[in-house]
Design a protein around this motif. Structure first.
Motif, PDB file in Angstrom:
ATOM      1  N   ASP A 192      16.253  -7.797   2.797  1.00  0.00           N
ATOM      2  CA  ASP A 192      16.107  -7.752   1.346  1.00  0.00           C
ATOM      3  C   ASP A 192      16.855  -8.875   0.632  1.00  0.00           C
ATOM      4  O   ASP A 192      17.101  -8.793  -0.565  1.00  0.00           O
ATOM      5  N   LEU A 193      17.200  -9.922   1.357  1.00  0.00           N
ATOM      6  CA  LEU A 193      17.853 -11.068   0.729  1.00  0.00           C
ATOM      7  C   LEU A 193      17.011 -12.315   0.966  1.00  0.00           C
ATOM      8  O   LEU A 193      16.587 -12.586   2.098  1.00  0.00           O
ATOM      9  N   ILE A 194      16.755 -13.047  -0.101  1.00  0.00           N
ATOM     10  CA  ILE A 194      15.907 -14.240  -0.031  1.00  0.00           C
ATOM     11  C   ILE A 194      16.748 -15.478  -0.288  1.00  0.00           C
ATOM     12  O   ILE A 194      17.621 -15.491  -1.164  1.00  0.00           O
ATOM     13  N   LEU A 195      16.514 -16.493   0.488  1.00  0.00           N
ATOM     14  CA  LEU A 195      17.155 -17.796   0.315  1.00  0.00           C
ATOM     15  C   LEU A 195      16.156 -18.773  -0.286  1.00  0.00           C
ATOM     16  O   LEU A 195      14.959 -18.700   0.002  1.00  0.00           O
ATOM     17  N   TRP A 196      16.653 -19.674  -1.108  1.00  0.00           N
ATOM     18  CA  TRP A 196      15.868 -20.845  -1.487  1.00  0.00           C
ATOM     19  C   TRP A 196      16.381 -21.994  -0.647  1.00  0.00           C
ATOM     20  O   TRP A 196      17.591 -22.240  -0.604  1.00  0.00           O
ATOM     21  N   GLU A 197      15.486 -22.655   0.070  1.00  0.00           N
ATOM     22  CA  GLU A 197      15.923 -23.758   0.905  1.00  0.00           C
ATOM     23  C   GLU A 197      15.307 -25.070   0.425  1.00  0.00           C
ATOM     24  O   GLU A 197      14.173 -25.110  -0.056  1.00  0.00           O
ATOM     25  N   ALA A 198      16.105 -26.134   0.547  1.00  0.00           N
ATOM     26  CA  ALA A 198      15.664 -27.476   0.173  1.00  0.00           C
ATOM     27  C   ALA A 198      14.572 -27.939   1.134  1.00  0.00           C
ATOM     28  O   ALA A 198      14.353 -27.332   2.190  1.00  0.00           O
ATOM     29  N   PRO A 199      13.868 -29.031   0.799  1.00  0.00           N
ATOM     30  CA  PRO A 199      12.809 -29.518   1.686  1.00  0.00           C
ATOM     31  C   PRO A 199      13.266 -29.791   3.113  1.00  0.00           C
ATOM     32  O   PRO A 199      12.459 -29.689   4.051  1.00  0.00           O
ATOM     33  N   ASP A 200      14.566 -30.117   3.307  1.00  0.00           N
ATOM     34  CA  ASP A 200      15.051 -30.365   4.669  1.00  0.00           C
ATOM     35  C   ASP A 200      15.474 -29.091   5.383  1.00  0.00           C
ATOM     36  O   ASP A 200      15.983 -29.131   6.503  1.00  0.00           O
ATOM     37  N   GLY A 201      15.266 -27.929   4.742  1.00  0.00           N
ATOM     38  CA  GLY A 201      15.585 -26.648   5.369  1.00  0.00           C
ATOM     39  C   GLY A 201      16.972 -26.120   5.073  1.00  0.00           C
ATOM     40  O   GLY A 201      17.343 -25.050   5.559  1.00  0.00           O
ATOM     41  N   THR A 202      17.770 -26.822   4.270  1.00  0.00           N
ATOM     42  CA  THR A 202      19.126 -26.389   3.948  1.00  0.00           C
ATOM     43  C   THR A 202      19.095 -25.309   2.874  1.00  0.00           C
ATOM     44  O   THR A 202      18.540 -25.536   1.786  1.00  0.00           O
ATOM     45  N   PRO A 203      19.662 -24.119   3.108  1.00  0.00           N
ATOM     46  CA  PRO A 203      19.719 -23.093   2.067  1.00  0.00           C
ATOM     47  C   PRO A 203      20.592 -23.557   0.904  1.00  0.00           C
ATOM     48  O   PRO A 203      21.683 -24.102   1.111  1.00  0.00           O
ATOM     49  N   VAL A 204      20.114 -23.328  -0.321  1.00  0.00           N
ATOM     50  CA  VAL A 204      20.843 -23.796  -1.499  1.00  0.00           C
ATOM     51  C   VAL A 204      21.122 -22.680  -2.505  1.00  0.00           C
ATOM     52  O   VAL A 204      21.868 -22.887  -3.463  1.00  0.00           O
ATOM     53  N   ALA A 205      20.543 -21.504  -2.327  1.00  0.00           N
ATOM     54  CA  ALA A 205      20.787 -20.383  -3.239  1.00  0.00           C
ATOM     55  C   ALA A 205      20.292 -19.107  -2.579  1.00  0.00           C
ATOM     56  O   ALA A 205      19.491 -19.144  -1.639  1.00  0.00           O
ATOM     57  N   MET A 206      20.785 -17.957  -3.093  1.00  0.00           N
ATOM     58  CA  MET A 206      20.340 -16.673  -2.559  1.00  0.00           C
ATOM     59  C   MET A 206      20.218 -15.661  -3.690  1.00  0.00           C
ATOM     60  O   MET A 206      20.813 -15.793  -4.759  1.00  0.00           O
ATOM     61  N   ALA A 207      19.426 -14.634  -3.442  1.00  0.00           N
ATOM     62  CA  ALA A 207      19.331 -13.468  -4.319  1.00  0.00           C
ATOM     63  C   ALA A 207      18.820 -12.310  -3.479  1.00  0.00           C
ATOM     64  O   ALA A 207      17.996 -12.493  -2.576  1.00  0.00           O
ATOM     65  N   GLY A 208      19.330 -11.119  -3.778  1.00  0.00           N
ATOM     66  CA  GLY A 208      18.930  -9.951  -3.011  1.00  0.00           C
ATOM     67  C   GLY A 208      18.390  -8.857  -3.904  1.00  0.00           C
ATOM     68  O   GLY A 208      18.299  -9.002  -5.124  1.00  0.00           O
ATOM     69  N   ALA A 209      18.030  -7.739  -3.285  1.00  0.00           N
ATOM     70  CA  ALA A 209      17.518  -6.584  -4.024  1.00  0.00           C
ATOM     71  C   ALA A 209      18.153  -5.327  -3.453  1.00  0.00           C
ATOM     72  O   ALA A 209      18.278  -5.170  -2.238  1.00  0.00           O
ATOM     73  N   ALA A 210      18.569  -4.437  -4.344  1.00  0.00           N
ATOM     74  CA  ALA A 210      19.047  -3.133  -3.921  1.00  0.00           C
ATOM     75  C   ALA A 210      17.858  -2.282  -3.486  1.00  0.00           C
ATOM     76  O   ALA A 210      16.719  -2.562  -3.866  1.00  0.00           O
ATOM     77  N   PRO A 211      18.086  -1.237  -2.692  1.00  0.00           N
ATOM     78  CA  PRO A 211      16.976  -0.391  -2.256  1.00  0.00           C
ATOM     79  C   PRO A 211      16.225   0.223  -3.441  1.00  0.00           C
ATOM     80  O   PRO A 211      16.826   0.534  -4.475  1.00  0.00           O
ATOM     81  N   LYS A 212      14.917   0.398  -3.288  1.00  0.00           N
ATOM     82  CA  LYS A 212      14.116   1.022  -4.341  1.00  0.00           C
ATOM     83  C   LYS A 212      14.397   2.516  -4.379  1.00  0.00           C
ATOM     84  O   LYS A 212      14.273   3.211  -3.360  1.00  0.00           O
ATOM     85  N   VAL A 213      14.788   2.997  -5.552  1.00  0.00           N
ATOM     86  CA  VAL A 213      15.047   4.418  -5.763  1.00  0.00           C
ATOM     87  C   VAL A 213      14.459   4.798  -7.117  1.00  0.00           C
ATOM     88  O   VAL A 213      14.647   4.079  -8.101  1.00  0.00           O
ATOM     89  N   ALA A 214      13.746   5.904  -7.165  1.00  0.00           N
ATOM     90  CA  ALA A 214      13.129   6.386  -8.405  1.00  0.00           C
ATOM     91  C   ALA A 214      12.278   5.303  -9.058  1.00  0.00           C
ATOM     92  O   ALA A 214      12.206   5.199 -10.278  1.00  0.00           O
ATOM     93  N   GLY A 215      11.648   4.487  -8.237  1.00  0.00           N
ATOM     94  CA  GLY A 215      10.737   3.463  -8.735  1.00  0.00           C
ATOM     95  C   GLY A 215      11.384   2.188  -9.211  1.00  0.00           C
ATOM     96  O   GLY A 215      10.690   1.222  -9.545  1.00  0.00           O
ATOM     97  N   GLN A 216      12.728   2.144  -9.262  1.00  0.00           N
ATOM     98  CA  GLN A 216      13.405   0.952  -9.770  1.00  0.00           C
ATOM     99  C   GLN A 216      14.076   0.176  -8.642  1.00  0.00           C
ATOM    100  O   GLN A 216      14.571   0.744  -7.672  1.00  0.00           O
ATOM    101  N   VAL A 217      14.065  -1.152  -8.809  1.00  0.00           N
ATOM    102  CA  VAL A 217      14.752  -2.066  -7.893  1.00  0.00           C
ATOM    103  C   VAL A 217      15.662  -2.947  -8.735  1.00  0.00           C
ATOM    104  O   VAL A 217      15.254  -3.442  -9.787  1.00  0.00           O
ATOM    105  N   ARG A 218      16.892  -3.146  -8.280  1.00  0.00           N
ATOM    106  CA  ARG A 218      17.820  -3.996  -9.020  1.00  0.00           C
ATOM    107  C   ARG A 218      18.105  -5.270  -8.252  1.00  0.00           C
ATOM    108  O   ARG A 218      18.433  -5.225  -7.062  1.00  0.00           O
ATOM    109  N   VAL A 219      17.942  -6.406  -8.919  1.00  0.00           N
ATOM    110  CA  VAL A 219      18.264  -7.701  -8.325  1.00  0.00           C
ATOM    111  C   VAL A 219      19.785  -7.845  -8.272  1.00  0.00           C
ATOM    112  O   VAL A 219      20.480  -7.566  -9.254  1.00  0.00           O
ATOM    113  N   VAL A 220      20.307  -8.277  -7.124  1.00  0.00           N
ATOM    114  CA  VAL A 220      21.752  -8.380  -6.925  1.00  0.00           C
ATOM    115  C   VAL A 220      22.078  -9.687  -6.197  1.00  0.00           C
ATOM    116  O   VAL A 220      21.197 -10.345  -5.643  1.00  0.00           O
ATOM    117  N   ALA A 221      23.367 -10.013  -6.202  1.00  0.00           N
ATOM    118  CA  ALA A 221      23.908 -11.124  -5.406  1.00  0.00           C
ATOM    119  C   ALA A 221      23.173 -12.440  -5.628  1.00  0.00           C
ATOM    120  O   ALA A 221      22.843 -13.156  -4.677  1.00  0.00           O
TER     121      ALA A 221
END
Length: 285
Positions: A192-221
């Protein structure tokens, strides 16, 4: 149930049996309570921190009408209370000898509970972060999209995730109570964590998601290392996490921002997030 209406327990399943319907009635406002209790339930009540969790629900004739949880050393997290209800809860916890590091709630409840805690204990109550809860409306990918692409963090990213977890905690002033390697392991296992990687494959940022509960998901980290900020990576990876949550069937996609950070508040609104309500944290001496 105690004469003051509060039912307290250290068992997350018993708590959710009493408070679950109330919490799910307002999933956005109760997002932290829902996701933390679901995480604890899935771990069999195991926590990372200084002590066992404690939960409470304020019950009336129509069922639960307020709830709290605390996982030391984090502040008490409590749903909306009237001034009188905040005073009763503070008195109940103080009288039971509880030691609280602070409170986290909607702005008015946090202020009322902090004042009540001062009256009952004599402890100082120092204002901390002011937070704003946002809900995603129409998703808009920020333009121009930075070079690179998103991908789900995998096995080979564990060391980097652990490093970024520590940096993120330091940058946001959060107390890191769990081992960074454990955090990275859990994220990789859940996918549940996604990286953005540069064209050369180097990770440059991240964002995750908390588990879905009661229909809602919260973006974290959401995190970009300091030398790489200002290039659109945070917006791109946040938009992707939001898209994935919607595609997976989330009814609501939420996130919190620090109101002191004008840059992030502006960014999330450009992506399509709209304010829901304001929250506040107080720290107790």
């Amino acid at each position: 149930m105690a004469s003051d209406g509060w039912y307290l327990t250290d068992d997350v399943d018993r708590h959710l049996a009493r408070a679950g319907e109330f919490l799910r009635s307002r999933p956005a406002q109760h997002t932290v309570h829902l996701t933390v209790t679901e995480t604890l339930r899935s771990r069999g009540g195991r926590v990372y921190g200084d002590g066992a969790p404690e939960f409470g629900v304020l019950e009336g004739e129509g069922g639960g009408r307020a709830a709290f949880f605390r996982t030391p050393p984090h502040p008490l997290v409590v749903t909306s209370l009237s001034g009188e209800e905040a005073d009763v809860l503070a008195g109940r916890l103080a009288g039971a000898g509880r030691s609280l590091s602070g409170v986290n709630s909607d702005r008015d409840t946090a202020a009322a509970f902090a004042a009540a805690w001062q009256r009952h204990t004599g402890a100082d109550a120092v204002p901390g972060k002011r937070l704003r809860l946002y809900r995603l409306g129409e998703l808009t990918v920020p333009r121009p999209v930075p070079p690179g692409r998103p991908r789900v963090a995998g096995e080979g990213d564990r060391k980097l995730l652990a490093q970024w977890h520590g940096e993120f905690s330091a940058a946001t002033g959060e107390t890191a109570v769990r081992d960074a390697d454990d955090w990275a392991d859990e994220r990789v296992e859940r996918g549940d964590l996604i990286l953005w990687e540069a064209p050369d494959g180097t990770p440059v940022a991240m964002a995750g998601a908390a588990p879905k509960v009661a229909g809602q998901v919260r973006v974290v980290a959401v995190y970009t290392p300091a030398p790489l900020r200002g290039r659109g990576y945070a917006g791109a990876v946040t938009a992707e996490v939001s898209r994935v949550a919607l595609a997976a069937g989330a009814d609501e996609v939420l996130l919190f921002t620090d109101l002191a950070n004008a840059t992030s508040n502006g960014l999330y609104q450009r992506i399509g997030y709209r304010p829901v309500s304001d929250f506040a944290v107080y720290h107790f001496g």
